[in-house]
Scaffold this motif. Structure first.
Motif, short mmCIF file in Angstrom:
data_model
loop_
_atom_site.label_atom_id
_atom_site.label_comp_id
_atom_site.label_asym_id
_atom_site.label_seq_id
_atom_site.Cartn_x
_atom_site.Cartn_y
_atom_site.Cartn_z
N GLU A 29 56.69 -3.75 -37.57
CA GLU A 29 57.86 -2.88 -37.63
C GLU A 29 59.11 -3.68 -38.00
O GLU A 29 59.94 -3.24 -38.80
CB GLU A 29 58.08 -2.16 -36.30
CG GLU A 29 59.26 -1.20 -36.33
CD GLU A 29 59.47 -0.47 -35.02
OE1 GLU A 29 60.35 0.41 -34.98
OE2 GLU A 29 58.77 -0.79 -34.05
N ARG A 32 59.11 -4.38 -41.66
CA ARG A 32 59.49 -3.20 -42.45
C ARG A 32 61.00 -2.99 -42.43
O ARG A 32 61.61 -2.67 -43.46
CB ARG A 32 58.77 -1.96 -41.91
CG ARG A 32 57.29 -1.90 -42.25
CD ARG A 32 56.72 -0.52 -41.97
NE ARG A 32 56.72 -0.21 -40.55
CZ ARG A 32 55.72 -0.50 -39.73
NH1 ARG A 32 54.64 -1.13 -40.18
NH2 ARG A 32 55.78 -0.18 -38.45
N ILE A 33 61.60 -3.17 -41.25
CA ILE A 33 63.05 -3.01 -41.14
C ILE A 33 63.76 -4.07 -41.98
O ILE A 33 64.75 -3.79 -42.66
CB ILE A 33 63.48 -3.09 -39.66
CG1 ILE A 33 62.97 -1.86 -38.90
CG2 ILE A 33 65.01 -3.17 -39.55
CD1 ILE A 33 63.21 -1.92 -37.41
N THR A 37 66.28 -3.13 -45.00
CA THR A 37 67.70 -3.51 -45.00
C THR A 37 68.01 -4.43 -46.17
O THR A 37 69.13 -4.40 -46.70
CB THR A 37 68.08 -4.21 -43.68
OG1 THR A 37 67.17 -5.30 -43.44
CG2 THR A 37 68.01 -3.25 -42.52
N ASP A 61 61.49 4.74 -45.17
CA ASP A 61 62.50 3.91 -44.51
C ASP A 61 63.69 4.69 -43.99
O ASP A 61 64.69 4.09 -43.57
CB ASP A 61 62.99 2.83 -45.49
CG ASP A 61 61.90 1.83 -45.84
OD1 ASP A 61 61.04 1.59 -44.97
OD2 ASP A 61 61.90 1.31 -46.97
N VAL A 64 65.47 3.67 -40.77
CA VAL A 64 66.43 2.56 -40.80
C VAL A 64 67.85 3.10 -40.87
O VAL A 64 68.77 2.57 -40.22
CB VAL A 64 66.13 1.62 -41.98
CG1 VAL A 64 67.25 0.59 -42.16
CG2 VAL A 64 64.80 0.91 -41.76
N GLN A 73 63.98 6.53 -33.26
CA GLN A 73 63.05 7.33 -34.04
C GLN A 73 62.83 8.70 -33.40
O GLN A 73 62.76 9.72 -34.10
CB GLN A 73 61.72 6.59 -34.20
CG GLN A 73 60.82 7.18 -35.26
CD GLN A 73 59.67 6.26 -35.61
OE1 GLN A 73 58.51 6.55 -35.31
NE2 GLN A 73 59.96 5.13 -36.22
#
Length: 279
Positions: A29, A32-33, A37, A61, A64, A73
């Protein structure tokens, strides 16, 4: 069923349910963030039009952007359901990217918040402040409770018993009470089990005690009521734990266990189920 032992002996058997998590270790996770970004930082214009194009190309995404305005979330799902009638941000991002970003900007000041945070230089203090509000703690707390539920459910499966999880059973005078594991039909339950594991403390432990007290109050004489209690959080709420132990001592419930005594739990359930011809 065994008699209630000494409370202090029971207290010594409580153990930690969750392992320590290295806050600096990367996770899927986190990766992915980081990637998301990075692509946000490469945008020429972080205005509504630019962000709409970004969410259309990166629908997975969208959370984010939620994090950028302080939405977890779960909270993001709730507000999406309220505004768009769905919790699926993928579909909204693909079909209504402009509406999605415009709404996020109108309701949560997305564009300004994003620009401010992308341009800011963060300190170690900022990291610790953010970590203090992380949802990791809540996730781990839930995982600790589910560990006990998973263990007792596995025992019910191994014994070949019909069961229901996280529901209510019917007892005296048609009253109902919650239980984490119900063996038999919930309307005519034979065995009901509370599974309460906490490594942290708080009012949720008192709520857990009330649930077990409700089980004891509602039960029929023919129903077996058991409680599996573990986690170091109980060591900070010993008065609550004593209330459960006293129910056992007074035979208002039939057994109290920790993870280290699950073999005895299995044997007690097997013995009672055999007597009732459930297996």
């Amino acid at each position: 069923m065994s008699d209630a032992g000494d409370f202090d002996d029971y207290l010594k058997t409580l153990g930690r349910l969750t392992s320590h998590v290295d806050p600096t270790a990367s996770t899927p996770e986190a990766e992915r963030i980081t990637t998301a970004t990075g692509s946000l930082g490469e945008l020429l214009d972080t205005d509504v039009a630019g962000l709409a194009a970004w969410v259309r190309d990166h629908p997975a995404d969208v959370p984010v952007l939620g994090l950028a305005v302080g939405l977890s979330q779960e909270k993001l799902k709730n507000v999406l359901r309220d505004r768009f009638g769905t919790t699926g941000w993928h579909g909204v991002a693909r079909t209504q990217p402009v509406d999605l970003v415009t709404w996020l900007d109108t309701e949560f000041d997305l564009v300004r918040m994003l620009r401010t945070q992308l341009e800011r230089t963060y300190t170690f203090a900022d990291i610790l402040v953010a970590r203090a509000g992380s949802r990791v703690t809540a996730t781990r707390a839930g995982a600790s409770g589910r560990r006990i539920e998973d263990e007792i459910e596995s025992i019910a499966q191994d014994l070949g018993l019909d069961y229901t999880t996280r529901s209510r059973f019917t007892g005296r005078n048609g009253r109902t009470a919650p239980a984490d594991l119900i063996i038999g039909d919930p309307d005519t339950a034979d065995i009901v089990v509370a599974a309460k594991g906490f490594d942290s403390t708080g009012s949720k432990l008192t709520d857990a005690v009330r649930e077990i007290e409700e089980m004891a109050e509602v039960r029929l004489p023919r129903q077996l009521v058991l409680a599996v209690i573990d986690g170091i959080g109980w060591k900070s709420r010993q008065s609550d734990l004593r209330r459960i132990h006293q129910l056992w001592a007074d035979r208002q419930i039939d057994g109290m266990y920790t993870l280290v005594s699950l073999d005895r739990f299995r044997e007690d359930v097997r013995e009672f189920a055999t007597l009732r011809r459930l297996i």
